[in-house]
Design a protein around this motif. Structure first.
Motif, PDB file in Angstrom:
ATOM      1  N   ASP A 116       0.736  -1.379   0.161  1.00 37.06           N
ATOM      2  CA  ASP A 116      -0.353   0.154   0.032  1.00 37.06           C
ATOM      3  C   ASP A 116       0.582   1.079   0.072  1.00 37.06           C
ATOM      4  O   ASP A 116       1.848   1.137   0.595  1.00 37.06           O
ATOM      5  CB  ASP A 116      -1.006  -0.094   1.383  1.00 37.06           C
ATOM      6  CG  ASP A 116      -2.461   0.707   0.997  1.00 37.06           C
ATOM      7  OD1 ASP A 116      -2.162   2.232  -0.022  1.00 37.06           O
ATOM      8  OD2 ASP A 116      -3.415   0.410   1.166  1.00 37.06           O
ATOM      9  N   ASN A 117       0.979   1.610  -1.073  1.00 32.99           N
ATOM     10  CA  ASN A 117       1.316   3.001  -1.106  1.00 32.99           C
ATOM     11  C   ASN A 117       0.695   4.402  -1.711  1.00 32.99           C
ATOM     12  O   ASN A 117       1.043   5.010  -3.316  1.00 32.99           O
ATOM     13  CB  ASN A 117       3.213   2.841  -1.543  1.00 32.99           C
ATOM     14  CG  ASN A 117       3.718   4.304  -1.316  1.00 32.99           C
ATOM     15  OD1 ASN A 117       3.447   5.541  -0.515  1.00 32.99           O
ATOM     16  ND2 ASN A 117       4.914   4.091  -1.472  1.00 32.99           N
ATOM     17  N   SER A 118      -0.862   4.345  -1.915  1.00 34.60           N
ATOM     18  CA  SER A 118      -1.483   5.243  -2.694  1.00 34.60           C
ATOM     19  C   SER A 118      -1.884   6.239  -1.678  1.00 34.60           C
ATOM     20  O   SER A 118      -2.996   7.537  -2.025  1.00 34.60           O
ATOM     21  CB  SER A 118      -3.094   4.410  -2.574  1.00 34.60           C
ATOM     22  OG  SER A 118      -3.403   4.204  -1.083  1.00 34.60           O
ATOM     23  N   TYR A 119      -0.767   7.144  -0.852  1.00 31.42           N
ATOM     24  CA  TYR A 119      -0.993   8.019  -0.830  1.00 31.42           C
ATOM     25  C   TYR A 119      -0.817   9.388  -1.427  1.00 31.42           C
ATOM     26  O   TYR A 119       0.346   9.545  -2.231  1.00 31.42           O
ATOM     27  CB  TYR A 119      -0.810   8.289   1.198  1.00 31.42           C
ATOM     28  CG  TYR A 119      -1.089   7.164   1.272  1.00 31.42           C
ATOM     29  CD1 TYR A 119      -1.955   7.351   1.637  1.00 31.42           C
ATOM     30  CD2 TYR A 119       0.148   5.794   1.500  1.00 31.42           C
ATOM     31  CE1 TYR A 119      -2.809   5.835   2.910  1.00 31.42           C
ATOM     32  CE2 TYR A 119      -0.256   4.882   2.656  1.00 31.42           C
ATOM     33  CZ  TYR A 119      -1.561   4.993   3.181  1.00 31.42           C
ATOM     34  OH  TYR A 119      -2.246   3.196   3.104  1.00 31.42           O
ATOM     35  N   ASP A 120      -1.443  10.611  -0.734  1.00 31.43           N
ATOM     36  CA  ASP A 120      -1.072  11.540  -2.074  1.00 31.43           C
ATOM     37  C   ASP A 120      -0.167  12.523  -1.032  1.00 31.43           C
ATOM     38  O   ASP A 120       1.075  13.377  -1.044  1.00 31.43           O
ATOM     39  CB  ASP A 120      -1.852  12.681  -2.224  1.00 31.43           C
ATOM     40  CG  ASP A 120      -2.749  11.355  -3.589  1.00 31.43           C
ATOM     41  OD1 ASP A 120      -2.267  11.126  -4.177  1.00 31.43           O
ATOM     42  OD2 ASP A 120      -4.120  11.334  -2.839  1.00 31.43           O
ATOM     43  N   ILE A 122       1.837  13.025   2.829  1.00 30.02           N
ATOM     44  CA  ILE A 122       1.997  12.515   4.037  1.00 30.02           C
ATOM     45  C   ILE A 122       1.753  13.800   5.474  1.00 30.02           C
ATOM     46  O   ILE A 122       1.856  15.239   4.807  1.00 30.02           O
ATOM     47  CB  ILE A 122       3.658  12.107   5.078  1.00 30.02           C
ATOM     48  CG1 ILE A 122       3.624  10.740   3.809  1.00 30.02           C
ATOM     49  CG2 ILE A 122       3.455  11.903   5.647  1.00 30.02           C
ATOM     50  CD1 ILE A 122       4.667  10.525   3.514  1.00 30.02           C
ATOM     51  N   VAL A 153       6.894  10.129  -0.783  1.00 32.09           N
ATOM     52  CA  VAL A 153       5.790  10.094  -0.569  1.00 32.09           C
ATOM     53  C   VAL A 153       5.780  12.240  -0.432  1.00 32.09           C
ATOM     54  O   VAL A 153       6.632  12.251   0.709  1.00 32.09           O
ATOM     55  CB  VAL A 153       3.912   9.650  -0.081  1.00 32.09           C
ATOM     56  CG1 VAL A 153       3.362  11.051   0.279  1.00 32.09           C
ATOM     57  CG2 VAL A 153       3.816   8.511  -1.278  1.00 32.09           C
ATOM     58  N   LYS A 196      -7.770  14.600  -2.450  1.00 29.60           N
ATOM     59  CA  LYS A 196      -6.832  13.507  -1.756  1.00 29.60           C
ATOM     60  C   LYS A 196      -6.978  11.772  -0.682  1.00 29.60           C
ATOM     61  O   LYS A 196      -7.594  12.338  -0.058  1.00 29.60           O
ATOM     62  CB  LYS A 196      -5.189  14.256  -1.699  1.00 29.60           C
ATOM     63  CG  LYS A 196      -4.912  15.748  -2.337  1.00 29.60           C
ATOM     64  CD  LYS A 196      -3.656  16.454  -2.046  1.00 29.60           C
ATOM     65  CE  LYS A 196      -3.404  17.214  -3.462  1.00 29.60           C
ATOM     66  NZ  LYS A 196      -2.099  17.823  -3.051  1.00 29.60           N
ATOM     67  N   HIS A 197      -5.739  11.587  -0.434  1.00 30.50           N
ATOM     68  CA  HIS A 197      -5.717  10.888  -0.094  1.00 30.50           C
ATOM     69  C   HIS A 197      -4.497  10.966   1.645  1.00 30.50           C
ATOM     70  O   HIS A 197      -3.134  11.036   0.755  1.00 30.50           O
ATOM     71  CB  HIS A 197      -5.572   8.342  -0.293  1.00 30.50           C
ATOM     72  CG  HIS A 197      -5.334   8.204   0.874  1.00 30.50           C
ATOM     73  ND1 HIS A 197      -5.517   6.714   0.023  1.00 30.50           N
ATOM     74  CD2 HIS A 197      -5.954   8.278   2.225  1.00 30.50           C
ATOM     75  CE1 HIS A 197      -5.089   5.824   1.413  1.00 30.50           C
ATOM     76  NE2 HIS A 197      -5.447   6.804   2.807  1.00 30.50           N
ATOM     77  N   ILE A 198      -4.839  11.000   2.313  1.00 30.92           N
ATOM     78  CA  ILE A 198      -3.260  11.957   3.378  1.00 30.92           C
ATOM     79  C   ILE A 198      -3.501  10.432   4.337  1.00 30.92           C
ATOM     80  O   ILE A 198      -3.701   9.969   4.879  1.00 30.92           O
ATOM     81  CB  ILE A 198      -3.997  12.667   4.200  1.00 30.92           C
ATOM     82  CG1 ILE A 198      -4.791  13.970   3.150  1.00 30.92           C
ATOM     83  CG2 ILE A 198      -3.126  13.962   5.256  1.00 30.92           C
ATOM     84  CD1 ILE A 198      -4.791  15.331   3.760  1.00 30.92           C
ATOM     85  N   LEU A 199      -1.651  10.645   4.770  1.00 31.45           N
ATOM     86  CA  LEU A 199      -1.653  10.056   5.736  1.00 31.45           C
ATOM     87  C   LEU A 199      -0.925  10.455   6.873  1.00 31.45           C
ATOM     88  O   LEU A 199      -0.107  11.371   6.759  1.00 31.45           O
ATOM     89  CB  LEU A 199      -0.558   9.270   5.286  1.00 31.45           C
ATOM     90  CG  LEU A 199       0.170   8.046   6.440  1.00 31.45           C
ATOM     91  CD1 LEU A 199      -1.175   6.750   6.300  1.00 31.45           C
ATOM     92  CD2 LEU A 199       1.650   7.216   5.262  1.00 31.45           C
ATOM     93  N   SER A 227      -5.757   8.279   6.382  1.00 30.69           N
ATOM     94  CA  SER A 227      -5.368   6.754   6.980  1.00 30.69           C
ATOM     95  C   SER A 227      -4.530   7.703   8.117  1.00 30.69           C
ATOM     96  O   SER A 227      -4.231   8.560   7.680  1.00 30.69           O
ATOM     97  CB  SER A 227      -4.546   6.101   5.758  1.00 30.69           C
ATOM     98  OG  SER A 227      -5.916   5.550   4.615  1.00 30.69           O
TER      99      SER A 227
END
Ligand SMILES: [Zn+2]
Length: 236
Positions: A116-120, A122, A153, A196-199, A227
């Motif tokens: 899993d590395n679908s983050y836009d 961090i 990222v 966006k997908h935020i970690l 996430s």
């Protein structure tokens, strides 16, 4: 730059000239690819393996009904007085930036290995600016920087800010504490984060109230996914 960190950097630079670096946990000499802590000590720490079930683990379950998160990760379990707490203490209060970054890299590797590395972006949980000046750095940001190296990222430290300076929460009642936490964070420029997908990163999760407050603020942004990842998760 924070005084303790500066002293630490100078001491470690001078030290490296005369003595090869040693593991901060067991004192054995480190190999070239090891930073601050040896592989043996890393392997002995209590892994959570949350990356194997990122939607259904202690953190995800703890957050059910409190905020919406996608995946949740933590590298190690954390107990008072044990090694993981000592490592985090070393980063947070003794300014061991190299160790913080290395723990971030280790966390990122477990996430990436899981596919899993679908983050836009961090985003480290921000400290109040006053507190950041006092400490000299934000430990979550240090961890995030280590993660960014592995995940490729970008780290975003400008779009989420901490409003209130909460020096101590111990004397407040539960409701007051909740109110206090709820109004801590503000999203400065939601348009930068829309879709966006935020970690979201923190050093440790205990009650989850800080993460909850920040995730809830982020969730007000259009089509955002959040996430969370921490170095440690307190044992319930
Ligand atoms: Zn060691």
């Amino acid at each position: 730059m924070h005084f303790i960190k500066r002293v630490n950097d100078v001491v470690s630079a001078v030290g490296d000239l005369f003595f090869p670096p040693v593991c901060i946990s067991c004192g054995t000499h480190l190999f070239k690819n090891e930073i601050e802590i040896c592989q043996m000590c890393i392997r002995r720490l209590p892994r959570t393996h949350f990356e194997k079930r990122p939607h259904d683990n202690q953190i995800s379950i703890m957050m059910w009904g409190r905020c919406r998160i996608n995946q949740a990760y933590a590298l190690f379990f954390y107990k008072k007085g044990e090694r993981v707490q000592r490592l985090l203490h070393e980063v947070k209060y003794r300014g061991n930036i190299k160790l913080g970054e290395e723990l971030g890299r280790q966390l990122a590797k477990t996430i990436v290995r899981n596919g899993d590395n679908s983050y836009d972006e961090i985003i480290p949980i921000p400290l109040h600016p006053k507190k950041k000046i006092k400490r000299g750095f934000n430990q979550a940001e240090v961890i995030a920087n280590g993660m960014a190296e592995i995940m490729k990222v970008p780290v975003n430290v400008s779009d989420v800010v901490r409003n209130t300076y909460t020096s101590s929460q111990t004397r407040k009642g539960r409701f007051e504490r909740w109110q206090n936490v709820e109004s801590i964070f503000r999203v400065k420029s939601p348009e930068n984060l829309a879709g966006k997908h935020i970690l979201l990163i923190d050093d440790v999760v205990t009650t989850g109230s800080t993460l909850e407050a920040c995730v809830n603020q982020l969730s007000t942004i259009d089509n955002v996914k959040v996430s969370v990842a921490t170095i440690a998760c307190a044992v319930l």
